[in-house]
Enzyme design. Structure first.
Site, PDB file in Angstrom:
ATOM      1  N   ARG A   1      10.910  -8.769  79.153  1.00 12.00           N
ATOM      2  CA  ARG A   1      10.904  -7.961  79.452  1.00 12.00           C
ATOM      3  C   ARG A   1       9.627  -6.883  80.327  1.00 12.00           C
ATOM      4  O   ARG A   1       8.941  -7.274  78.871  1.00 12.00           O
ATOM      5  CB  ARG A   1      11.893  -6.872  78.873  1.00 12.00           C
ATOM      6  CG  ARG A   1      12.290  -5.840  78.878  1.00 12.00           C
ATOM      7  CD  ARG A   1      12.943  -4.921  77.731  1.00 12.00           C
ATOM      8  NE  ARG A   1      11.092  -4.645  77.082  1.00 12.00           N
ATOM      9  CZ  ARG A   1      11.541  -3.348  76.172  1.00 12.00           C
ATOM     10  NH1 ARG A   1      13.020  -2.845  76.056  1.00 12.00           N
ATOM     11  NH2 ARG A   1      10.404  -2.491  75.406  1.00 12.00           N
TER      12      ARG A   1
ATOM     13  N   TYR B   1       6.975   5.479  76.376  1.00 10.99           N
ATOM     14  CA  TYR B   1       7.615   4.254  75.305  1.00 10.99           C
ATOM     15  C   TYR B   1       8.034   2.998  75.983  1.00 10.99           C
ATOM     16  O   TYR B   1       8.284   3.251  76.980  1.00 10.99           O
ATOM     17  CB  TYR B   1       9.307   5.128  74.759  1.00 10.99           C
ATOM     18  CG  TYR B   1      10.316   4.403  73.307  1.00 10.99           C
ATOM     19  CD1 TYR B   1       9.938   4.336  72.811  1.00 10.99           C
ATOM     20  CD2 TYR B   1      11.485   3.661  74.033  1.00 10.99           C
ATOM     21  CE1 TYR B   1      10.063   3.651  71.726  1.00 10.99           C
ATOM     22  CE2 TYR B   1      11.468   2.606  73.418  1.00 10.99           C
ATOM     23  CZ  TYR B   1      11.563   3.007  71.604  1.00 10.99           C
ATOM     24  OH  TYR B   1      11.996   1.965  71.122  1.00 10.99           O
TER      25      TYR B   1
ATOM     26  N   ASP C   1      13.582  -2.031  80.890  1.00 15.59           N
ATOM     27  CA  ASP C   1      14.696  -0.762  80.141  1.00 15.59           C
ATOM     28  C   ASP C   1      14.880   0.347  81.046  1.00 15.59           C
ATOM     29  O   ASP C   1      13.025   0.584  80.723  1.00 15.59           O
ATOM     30  CB  ASP C   1      14.209  -1.078  78.549  1.00 15.59           C
ATOM     31  CG  ASP C   1      15.266  -0.924  77.942  1.00 15.59           C
ATOM     32  OD1 ASP C   1      15.930   0.036  78.031  1.00 15.59           O
ATOM     33  OD2 ASP C   1      15.965  -0.580  76.640  1.00 15.59           O
TER      34      ASP C   1
ATOM     35  N   HIS D   1      15.781   3.267  79.409  1.00 15.53           N
ATOM     36  CA  HIS D   1      16.398   4.141  77.831  1.00 15.53           C
ATOM     37  C   HIS D   1      16.888   5.021  78.390  1.00 15.53           C
ATOM     38  O   HIS D   1      15.893   6.199  77.628  1.00 15.53           O
ATOM     39  CB  HIS D   1      14.494   3.690  77.511  1.00 15.53           C
ATOM     40  CG  HIS D   1      14.102   2.818  77.100  1.00 15.53           C
ATOM     41  ND1 HIS D   1      14.134   2.317  75.929  1.00 15.53           N
ATOM     42  CD2 HIS D   1      12.632   2.191  77.348  1.00 15.53           C
ATOM     43  CE1 HIS D   1      13.437   1.424  75.474  1.00 15.53           C
ATOM     44  NE2 HIS D   1      12.396   0.879  76.138  1.00 15.53           N
TER      45      HIS D   1
ATOM     46  N   GLU E   1      18.276  -2.099  82.688  1.00 17.11           N
ATOM     47  CA  GLU E   1      18.032  -1.357  81.137  1.00 17.11           C
ATOM     48  C   GLU E   1      18.447  -0.298  80.932  1.00 17.11           C
ATOM     49  O   GLU E   1      17.942   0.542  81.482  1.00 17.11           O
ATOM     50  CB  GLU E   1      18.421  -2.168  79.482  1.00 17.11           C
ATOM     51  CG  GLU E   1      18.801  -2.131  78.934  1.00 17.11           C
ATOM     52  CD  GLU E   1      18.061  -2.110  76.805  1.00 17.11           C
ATOM     53  OE1 GLU E   1      17.639  -3.475  77.416  1.00 17.11           O
ATOM     54  OE2 GLU E   1      17.949  -1.891  76.606  1.00 17.11           O
TER      55      GLU E   1
ATOM     56  N   GLU F   1      23.124  -0.657  73.320  1.00 22.97           N
ATOM     57  CA  GLU F   1      22.671  -0.836  72.392  1.00 22.97           C
ATOM     58  C   GLU F   1      22.747   0.743  71.202  1.00 22.97           C
ATOM     59  O   GLU F   1      22.408   0.306  69.468  1.00 22.97           O
ATOM     60  CB  GLU F   1      20.704  -0.697  71.893  1.00 22.97           C
ATOM     61  CG  GLU F   1      19.811   0.611  72.941  1.00 22.97           C
ATOM     62  CD  GLU F   1      18.043   0.427  72.805  1.00 22.97           C
ATOM     63  OE1 GLU F   1      18.837  -1.644  73.074  1.00 22.97           O
ATOM     64  OE2 GLU F   1      17.970   0.530  73.216  1.00 22.97           O
TER      65      GLU F   1
ATOM     66  N   ARG G   1      24.620  -4.830  75.216  1.00 25.26           N
ATOM     67  CA  ARG G   1      23.782  -4.732  74.478  1.00 25.26           C
ATOM     68  C   ARG G   1      23.924  -4.356  72.546  1.00 25.26           C
ATOM     69  O   ARG G   1      22.898  -4.404  72.083  1.00 25.26           O
ATOM     70  CB  ARG G   1      22.793  -3.692  74.371  1.00 25.26           C
ATOM     71  CG  ARG G   1      21.852  -3.674  76.285  1.00 25.26           C
ATOM     72  CD  ARG G   1      21.416  -5.487  76.182  1.00 25.26           C
ATOM     73  NE  ARG G   1      19.700  -4.413  75.569  1.00 25.26           N
ATOM     74  CZ  ARG G   1      19.138  -5.047  74.737  1.00 25.26           C
ATOM     75  NH1 ARG G   1      19.853  -6.127  74.215  1.00 25.26           N
ATOM     76  NH2 ARG G   1      18.759  -4.728  74.588  1.00 25.26           N
TER      77      ARG G   1
ATOM     78  N   GLU H   1      17.819 -10.867  73.318  1.00 25.19           N
ATOM     79  CA  GLU H   1      16.549 -10.427  72.580  1.00 25.19           C
ATOM     80  C   GLU H   1      15.619 -10.763  71.660  1.00 25.19           C
ATOM     81  O   GLU H   1      16.195 -10.987  70.657  1.00 25.19           O
ATOM     82  CB  GLU H   1      16.581  -8.909  73.017  1.00 25.19           C
ATOM     83  CG  GLU H   1      15.437  -8.120  73.105  1.00 25.19           C
ATOM     84  CD  GLU H   1      15.322  -6.873  72.554  1.00 25.19           C
ATOM     85  OE1 GLU H   1      16.740  -5.924  72.827  1.00 25.19           O
ATOM     86  OE2 GLU H   1      14.888  -5.343  73.210  1.00 25.19           O
TER      87      GLU H   1
ATOM     88  N   TRP I   1      16.457   9.899  76.181  1.00 21.37           N
ATOM     89  CA  TRP I   1      16.085   8.578  76.564  1.00 21.37           C
ATOM     90  C   TRP I   1      16.457   7.474  75.635  1.00 21.37           C
ATOM     91  O   TRP I   1      17.679   8.374  74.957  1.00 21.37           O
ATOM     92  CB  TRP I   1      14.738   8.773  75.659  1.00 21.37           C
ATOM     93  CG  TRP I   1      14.658   8.872  74.318  1.00 21.37           C
ATOM     94  CD1 TRP I   1      14.731   9.661  73.612  1.00 21.37           C
ATOM     95  CD2 TRP I   1      14.408   7.499  73.108  1.00 21.37           C
ATOM     96  NE1 TRP I   1      14.602   9.438  72.543  1.00 21.37           N
ATOM     97  CE2 TRP I   1      14.278   8.388  72.314  1.00 21.37           C
ATOM     98  CE3 TRP I   1      13.670   6.173  73.612  1.00 21.37           C
ATOM     99  CZ2 TRP I   1      14.013   7.525  70.939  1.00 21.37           C
ATOM    100  CZ3 TRP I   1      12.955   5.455  73.212  1.00 21.37           C
ATOM    101  CH2 TRP I   1      13.719   5.908  71.516  1.00 21.37           C
TER     102      TRP I   1
HETATM  103  O1  KDG Z   1      15.674   1.297  67.352  1.00 18.97           O
HETATM  104  C1  KDG Z   1      15.879   1.691  69.189  1.00 18.97           C
HETATM  105  C2  KDG Z   1      14.365   0.397  69.139  1.00 18.97           C
HETATM  106  O2  KDG Z   1      15.331  -1.090  69.165  1.00 18.97           O
HETATM  107  C3  KDG Z   1      15.085   0.513  71.425  1.00 18.97           C
HETATM  108  O3  KDG Z   1      14.413   1.496  71.519  1.00 18.97           O
HETATM  109  C4  KDG Z   1      14.551  -1.063  71.653  1.00 18.97           C
HETATM  110  O4  KDG Z   1      15.633  -0.365  73.588  1.00 18.97           O
HETATM  111  C5  KDG Z   1      15.105  -0.927  72.912  1.00 18.97           C
HETATM  112  C6  KDG Z   1      15.466  -2.285  73.069  1.00 18.97           C
HETATM  113  O5  KDG Z   1      15.967  -2.629  74.215  1.00 18.97           O
HETATM  114  O6  KDG Z   1      14.873  -3.193  72.140  1.00 18.97           O
HETATM  115 MG    MG Z   2      16.905  -1.006  74.979  1.00 20.64          MG
END
Ligand code: KDG
Ligand code: MG
Length: 408
Positions: free
Chosen positions: A147, A159, A216, A218, A242, A268, A289, A345, A408
């Site tokens: 990634r 981030y 990603d 976010h 992502e 996620e 995810r 991941e 985000w």
């Molecule tokens: O707790 C949130 C993180 O695990 C996340 O922001 C990490 O985006 C992330 C990822 O794809 O691992």
């Molecule tokens: Mg992520």
């Protein structure tokens, strides 16, 4: 066999983890992960105050019934706190069942479907050169998929972008800063959209066409911006893009999907099969995810992934460091057993974490394997855990350049 004891353990070997330990009347111990990054103590209270009293005296092998009891029983369904608490119970019960039957959990899920689970690692850099170094480090570490996240000219800290690495250094980035309030970062979508495609192009030129590359976003883009980015990245053939739009808005991905063939991943922050109805049934995503930790454990995540399988959508289970080694093991048993596995991941835990949680999973030649120990294959060292006290830590908050709070 009945559950005799239920303990909630909080430890912080570099970051906070919430673990549930169940012990049966015949002395079998099961572990479950209920870690919710930045909201850990809410899950601790949910478990201690509202779940532990219901567990003591219940049959340990009625896993589906206990899942439904905790999901449907309280009237208030879903949500990250509830689903992380259910996850902790569910994983611990699968762990117990595996230990009592003497087999690794993946055998109870249908047995092995593959030799190992392809893992992707994280590489980031504030500049393209630094990103190249980080990618090389991850390839040297054995990763076969990476990634890539990069700094944006004109912005400060972004981030997902850690401190720049030297050659040979191990990736060790912890985005949740230890502090009683979150740090704030600035964001400029236009600058990002201008910059990222040039970086991915440079990475392709340096590392070739074959390396699976992931990125990603976010949750920071509008549907139209997501569509623009997906199109701009199409020539570089990402493995996935992502979270381009905020995940709770399932319909947002219709616009992105109709405009680009770049594969899409999200989820996620999603924790129930209902969060995926539109995303999966309309085939708006390619990869799911959610983690076992945030989506109701092995039982909850399997419901999502079985639904996904009907539509040809595959897994891409969340494996950041806020998933404890117990949650990672739960993911790996699913990865090995389910047919619609995509990729896993892997952000490697630090050594202190691995002193607290003794794992038996392996990472060899880019592939993860849960190992053959009965149950989940993770043991908790109480003494090591007790040495690391809970410390508040938060992910950063994101603001636009004019100060507006941003997604985000
Ligand atoms: O707790 C949130 C993180 O695990 C996340 O922001 C990490 O985006 C992330 C990822 O794809 O691992
Ligand atoms: Mg992520």
């Amino acid at each position: 066999m009945k559950i005799e004891r239920a303990e909630v353990i909080v430890t912080s070997p570099g970051r906070n983890f919430v673990t549930l330990r169940l012990t049966t009347s015949d002395g079998v111990v099961g572990l479950g992960d209920g870690t919710l990054n930045g909201r850990e103590l809410a899950v601790v209270s949910y478990l201690r105050d509202h779940v532990v009293p219901l567990l003591v005296g219940r049959e340990a092998d009625t896993i589906e019934d206990t899942w439904q009891y905790l999901y449907r029983g309280p009237y208030w369904r879903r949500g990250p706190v509830t689903m992380a608490a259910i996850a902790a119970v569910d994983m611990a019960l699968w762990d117990i069942l595996g230990k009592r039957t003497g087999v690794p959990v993946y055998q109870l899920l249908g047995g092995r479907s593959r030799r190992g689970a392809l893992a992707y690692g994280h590489a980031s850099g504030t500049t393209v050169e630094a990103l190249f170094t980080a990618i090389r480090n991850q390839l040297d570490h054995g990763f076969r998929a990476v990634r890539i996240q990069v700094g944006v000219p004109g912005l400060g800290k972004v981030y997902g972008v850690g401190t720049d690495q030297r050659a040979g250094e191990r990736y060790d980035y912890e985005p949740a800063a230890r502090s009683v309030v979150p740090v704030e970062e600035a964001w400029d979508t236009e600058a990002y959209l201008r910059h990222l495609p040039t970086v991915v192009e440079a990475v392709r030129a340096e590392f070739g066409e074959a390396l699976p590359l992931l990125h990603d976003a976010h949750h920071r883009l509008t549907p139209n911006e997501g569509a623009q980015l997906g199109r701009a990245l199409e020539p570089h053939r990402l493995f996935w893009l992502e979270d381009c739009t905020p995940a709770e808005d399932q319909e947002a991905l219709r616009r992105v999907r109709s405009q680009t063939t770049t594969p899409l991943a999200t989820g996620e922050v999603l924790n129930s099969v209902h969060d995926y109805r539109t995303l999966i049934s309309e085939r708006l995503i390619d990869y799911v995810r959610s983690s076992a930790t945030h989506a109701g454990g092995i039982t909850g995540l399997r419901k999502i992934l079985d639904f996904a399988a009907v539509y040809g959508v595959r897994s891409g289970i969340h494996g950041a460091t806020d998933i404890s080694p117990v949650g990672m093991a739960a993911a790996l048993h699913l990865d090995i057993a389910l047919h619609n596995f995509g990729i896993q991941e892997l952000m490697l835990h630090n050594e202190r974490t691995l002193e607290v949680f003794r794992t038996s999973y392996t990472f060899v030649d880019g592939l993860l394997d849960p190992g053959e120990n009965p149950g989940l294959g993770v043991e908790l060292d109480d003494e090591a855990a007790a040495a690391y006290e809970y410390t508040p830590a938060y992910l950063p908050v994101n603001r636009l350049l004019d100060g507006t709070i941003h997604d985000w």
